[in-house]
Each structure stands twice: as structure tokens, then as C-alpha cells.
Design a protein around this motif. Structure first.
Motif, PDB file in Angstrom:
ATOM      1  N   GLY A  99       0.784  -1.106   0.040  1.00 27.25           N
ATOM      2  CA  GLY A  99      -0.079  -0.076   0.288  1.00 27.25           C
ATOM      3  C   GLY A  99       0.743   1.397  -0.110  1.00 27.25           C
ATOM      4  O   GLY A  99       1.726   1.369   0.857  1.00 27.25           O
ATOM      5  N   LEU A 100       0.649   1.899  -0.991  1.00 27.22           N
ATOM      6  CA  LEU A 100       1.408   3.375  -0.954  1.00 27.22           C
ATOM      7  C   LEU A 100       0.395   4.441  -0.884  1.00 27.22           C
ATOM      8  O   LEU A 100      -0.563   4.837  -1.505  1.00 27.22           O
TER       9      LEU A 100
ATOM     10  N   TYR B  40      -4.830   7.750   4.695  1.00 22.32           N
ATOM     11  CA  TYR B  40      -5.703   6.993   5.823  1.00 22.32           C
ATOM     12  C   TYR B  40      -6.634   5.953   5.044  1.00 22.32           C
ATOM     13  O   TYR B  40      -7.244   5.345   5.952  1.00 22.32           O
ATOM     14  N   HIS B  41      -6.294   5.504   3.987  1.00 23.78           N
ATOM     15  CA  HIS B  41      -7.017   4.418   3.160  1.00 23.78           C
ATOM     16  C   HIS B  41      -5.882   3.277   3.532  1.00 23.78           C
ATOM     17  O   HIS B  41      -6.463   2.041   3.978  1.00 23.78           O
TER      18      HIS B  41
ATOM     19  N   MET C 116      -9.406   0.828   5.055  1.00 13.28           N
ATOM     20  CA  MET C 116      -8.962  -0.189   4.292  1.00 13.28           C
ATOM     21  C   MET C 116      -7.773  -1.150   4.501  1.00 13.28           C
ATOM     22  O   MET C 116      -7.727  -2.301   4.538  1.00 13.28           O
ATOM     23  N   GLY C 117      -6.770  -0.480   4.856  1.00 16.18           N
ATOM     24  CA  GLY C 117      -5.700  -1.283   5.165  1.00 16.18           C
ATOM     25  C   GLY C 117      -5.710  -2.283   6.355  1.00 16.18           C
ATOM     26  O   GLY C 117      -5.009  -3.252   6.468  1.00 16.18           O
ATOM     27  N   TYR C 118      -6.605  -1.740   7.378  1.00 17.82           N
ATOM     28  CA  TYR C 118      -6.686  -2.668   8.636  1.00 17.82           C
ATOM     29  C   TYR C 118      -7.122  -3.876   7.919  1.00 17.82           C
ATOM     30  O   TYR C 118      -6.707  -5.024   8.308  1.00 17.82           O
ATOM     31  N   TRP C 119      -8.141  -3.978   7.136  1.00 22.09           N
ATOM     32  CA  TRP C 119      -8.673  -5.381   6.695  1.00 22.09           C
ATOM     33  C   TRP C 119      -7.919  -6.056   5.541  1.00 22.09           C
ATOM     34  O   TRP C 119      -7.640  -7.223   5.706  1.00 22.09           O
ATOM     35  N   LEU C 120      -6.991  -5.465   5.056  1.00 23.31           N
ATOM     36  CA  LEU C 120      -6.068  -6.138   4.282  1.00 23.31           C
ATOM     37  C   LEU C 120      -4.918  -6.591   5.144  1.00 23.31           C
ATOM     38  O   LEU C 120      -4.521  -7.945   4.959  1.00 23.31           O
TER      39      LEU C 120
END
Length: 412
Positions: free
Chosen positions: A66-67, A280-281, A290-294
């Protein structure tokens, strides 16, 4: 008189003491510098990339990177993201680039970078937002086409957002036309979508039920697909519409974006995906991201890089006016202020290693600290208290950033 002098001296002392609290000690600077990897440039056209070799260690065997971005309109940030993306594609076998843009419309970019047809400017324009209608992004997609012209396997382009239904409707309609199926049902669906939306982000429960009846019919249509990939894309377009009618908050949107990235991973062979979105995504911090779920689903297979800058200007939409605006210079106490005091223009900071080291000299960076949060517009105070080290594995700092360059075709 003596009382006044006393209070004046007390105020001066307190001010000096406050200023001292907003400065890193020599020991703290030396400590943080041990976790820094200087970068020579953000220029995405740079040929010599020895400074990026550290990414091989930082990325490791991760399959999703994630960038982030500190704003949606900072040229140097986007150039650095595209420079990193090129490196990961050429050296680490990443084979899919996915943008925080509507999924169906973004997928069309493959017609240009793989099939060598279509106009990239037009495709970017149909992706709705001005954020990607820039010289920086156009230069990158042109590079993707040139890379694909010379290499196998081909790099694919996609999106993972679901803010609009137009592209999904259009692509479903094309499938019906190819199969000589009446498009009356699709036209009726489009009509219901417009009627039930009524200018709000959320569809009513009754409206969702009406739309869902039609979508269930679409899922079970007898259609002759050329291959399994076309069938999967058709069903994903139906899913995009489902997601849109169920999205009423940024939290739901982020969860659906994570779902769409998982779909990309599942439906692209040997996938290694670069995910480009706002800081923040891509953040791992909490369930609204989103990054939390990934991170929850992929663990160490998902790593992320946040971006920060000290000062500059950026492209933004403020009060419905798109233009170039001055960013708020990082003030004492912000993370960017501390990082700028290190006098290293561009660098990667290994937050993950600092957390693991657990040294008292680095504990200040592990706490909640003011950190820039600016999207396509901004509040007067761009900085929000954030647990940055819990949000990102790594952080790229750029001391000064300028506005992204909007393409000439974009009408303000």
C-alpha cells in the motif's frame, strides 16, 4: 512593577521551555537517523535506482504494497509513488497496479497499456476525479504501456473503488449487446438507481431491496462468455453496484475497497499488487481503514508506506474551486516538523524497526502525534493527532512538495 517584571520573565521562561519541548535532542536525532534510508530523488524518470534497493529488504516477500499520499494533489509524492512502483515492477515481480478509483472505469486502462488501443487521457477523464487527470499519472501509464510492449507477462491496471455505478452499468450493457440480449432490464436498473439515489450517498432500505431484485436476476443470466475471466469481471461489475447501494459511510467504503483488492488477488494469477490510495486508506490503524482489513487477512503479506512532507503547495478542491493552494507548513510538535529538523531532504523511515527496537529515545514517535491529513480539500488545520507508527510500516518524508500538474483537457 516588580510583579509585572516577574510575570514577563515567567512568560518568557515558559515560552522558551515550550520551544525546547518541540525540538529533538542530539541523542534523539542520532537514534532516529539509524532507521533512515536517504533517497536521492523523487523523480519518477530517474534511471539510476540504487537508493531503492532497500525496498527489497523492506518489502520482503509481501504480495500487497500500500502506497499512501499526504494529499491528493502533491506532485513529488505521486512521482515518488510511481518511481517506487516502477522499481517494484521491474525488480520485485509486482504485476498489477491498482488505484483508488472506480473499478470498472479503471480496468479500461488495460485497453491502452496492453491492447495498445484507446486514449489514456480520455480514460483518465472518465475516472471522474481530477486527482488522476495529471501529467504525473499520464506519464506513469505511458511507462506501463512501454514496459508491456517489451515484456511478458504484462502489467495490469485496475481500480478498487465503488463510488459510481455508471461504468459497471455500461460494461454489463455491452455484454448484453454482444449476446443479443435485450438491454431493457439494464436501462430499467439504471433508471431505478438514479431515482433512488436522490442526491444522497446512501440508498434507502426500500430502494436497496428494489435494486437487489434486479441484480440477483443479472447474476443468473444465461450468457455466453468468451472465457472465465470475462464472466468473473461481469459478476464483479454486478458486485460493484451492490457495494455502491450499501455504502453510506467512509467505513463501509473502505471495507468494500479491501474486498475488491482481495478479488484482484484471487482473480489474477500469481498476483503481487501495488495499491495506491490516500494515507488514511492504506493505514492499518483501525477498522474504519481499508489497510486494517488487508492486514487482518494477509498479515505480513500486506505492507504499507505512508507519505509526509514539511511544506509546499498542492492541487486541491476547496469550496468547489479546483486550483493550487498553499499547504500548512508543519508547525512545532508535528511529526513533519521533527523529521524536517534532521536536514535530510528525502528519506524512508523504518517505523516497523523502531517499534521492534523499543528504545526510550524513539518512544516519542510511537505516541499519538499531529500528522498531516489532507485529501482533495482541507480544513484550516491540516494536522490531526495520529498513531503514525501503528498506521504504517514505513514512512517516506519529502521536505518540500509542489502541486500536481493537471492535464490541459481538464476543465476547471
Amino acid at each position: 512593577m516588580k510583579v509585572k517584571i516577574f510575570y514577563l520573565l515567567f512568560f518568557i521562561f515558559q515560552s522558551l521551555n515550550a520551544q525546547q519541548k518541540f525540538a529533538l535532542s542530539t541523542q534523539e536525532k542520532d537514534y532516529i537517523t539509524k532507521f533512515i534510508y536517504p533517497l536521492k530523488t523523487f523523480n519518477s524518470e530517474e534511471i539510476e535506482n540504487d537508493d531503492l534497493k532497500i525496498l527489497e529488504k523492506l518489502v520482503g516477500k509481501s504480495k500487497i504494497i500500500g502506497l499512501g499520499e499526504a494529499t491528493h494533489g502533491s506532485s513529488e509524492v505521486y512521482q515518488m509513488k510511481y518511481r517506487i512502483s516502477k522499481y517494484l515492477i521491474k525488480n520485485e515481480n509486482f504485476n498489477l497496479f491498482s488505484l483508488e478509483a472506480n473499478m470498472p472505469e479503471s480496468f479500461v486502462m488495460n485497453k491502452y497499456i496492453i491492447d495498445k488501443v484507446a486514449d489514456p487521457k480520455t480514460i483518465l477523464k472518465h475516472m471522474y476525479f481530477w486527482l488522476w487527470q495529471t501529467e504525473e499519472t499520464l506519464n506513469f501509464v505511458n511507462w506501463l504501456k512501454e514496459y508491456n510492449d517489451q515484456n511478458i507477462p504484462k502489467i495490469k491496471f485496475d481500480g478498487f473503488d465503488m463510488q459510481y455505478t455508471h461504468g459497471a452499468i455500461r460494461q454489463i450493457k455491452e455484454v448484453f449487446q454482444e449476446n443479443n440480449i435485450s438491454t431493457d432490464e439494464i436501462n430499467e436498473l439504471n433508471k431505478i438507481l438514479k431515482e433512488e439515489n436522490k442526491g444522497t450517498r446512501k440508498y434507502s432500505k426500500k430502494g436497496q431491496e428494489k435494486i437487489q431484485i434486479v441484480l440477483e436476476k443479472l447474476k443468473h443470466k444465461e450468457i455466453s462468455f468468451k472465457n472465465e475471466d470475462e464472466k468473473k469481471r461481469y459478476l464483479q461489475n454486478v458486485r460493484i453496484i451492490e457495494q455502491k447501494i450499501q455504502t453510506g459511510s467512509s467505513t463501509e467504503r473502505d471495507k468494500f475497497m479491501a474486498e475488491n483488492i482481495k478479488w484482484l488477488m484471487k482473480n489474477n494469477q500469481d498476483s503481487k499488487i501495488i495499491v495506491s490510495a490516500h494515507n488514511y486508506h492504506v493505514s492499518k490503524l483501525d477498522k474504519s481503514k481499508m489497510g486494517y482489513w488487508l492486514h487482518k487477512d494477509y498479515l505480513d503479506d500486506y505492507k504499507n508506506i505512508g507519505f509526509a512532507f514539511y511544506e509546499g503547495v498542492y492541487s486541491a478542491s476547496i469550496d468547489q474551486k479546483i486550483g493550487t493552494y498553499n499547504s500548512q507548513t508543519a508547525y512545532p510538535g508535528t511529526l513533519e516538523y521533527y523529521l524536517n529538523s534532521l536536514n535530510i531532504p528525502i528519506f524512508i523511515l523504518d517505523l516497523k524497526a523502531i517499534k521492534n527496537d523499543n528504545n526510550n529515545l524513539g518512544k516519542w514517535i510511537l505516541k499519538e502525534i499531529p500528522f498531516r491529513k489532507t485529501g482533495s480539500g482541507t480544513d484550516k488545520n491540516e494536522f490531526k493527532k495520529t498513531k503514525v507508527a501503528d498506521s504504517f510500516d514505513y514512512l517516506i518524508f519529502i521536505n518540500k512538495s509542489f502541486n500536481s500538474k493537471l492535464l490541459n483537457h481538464y476543465s476547471k
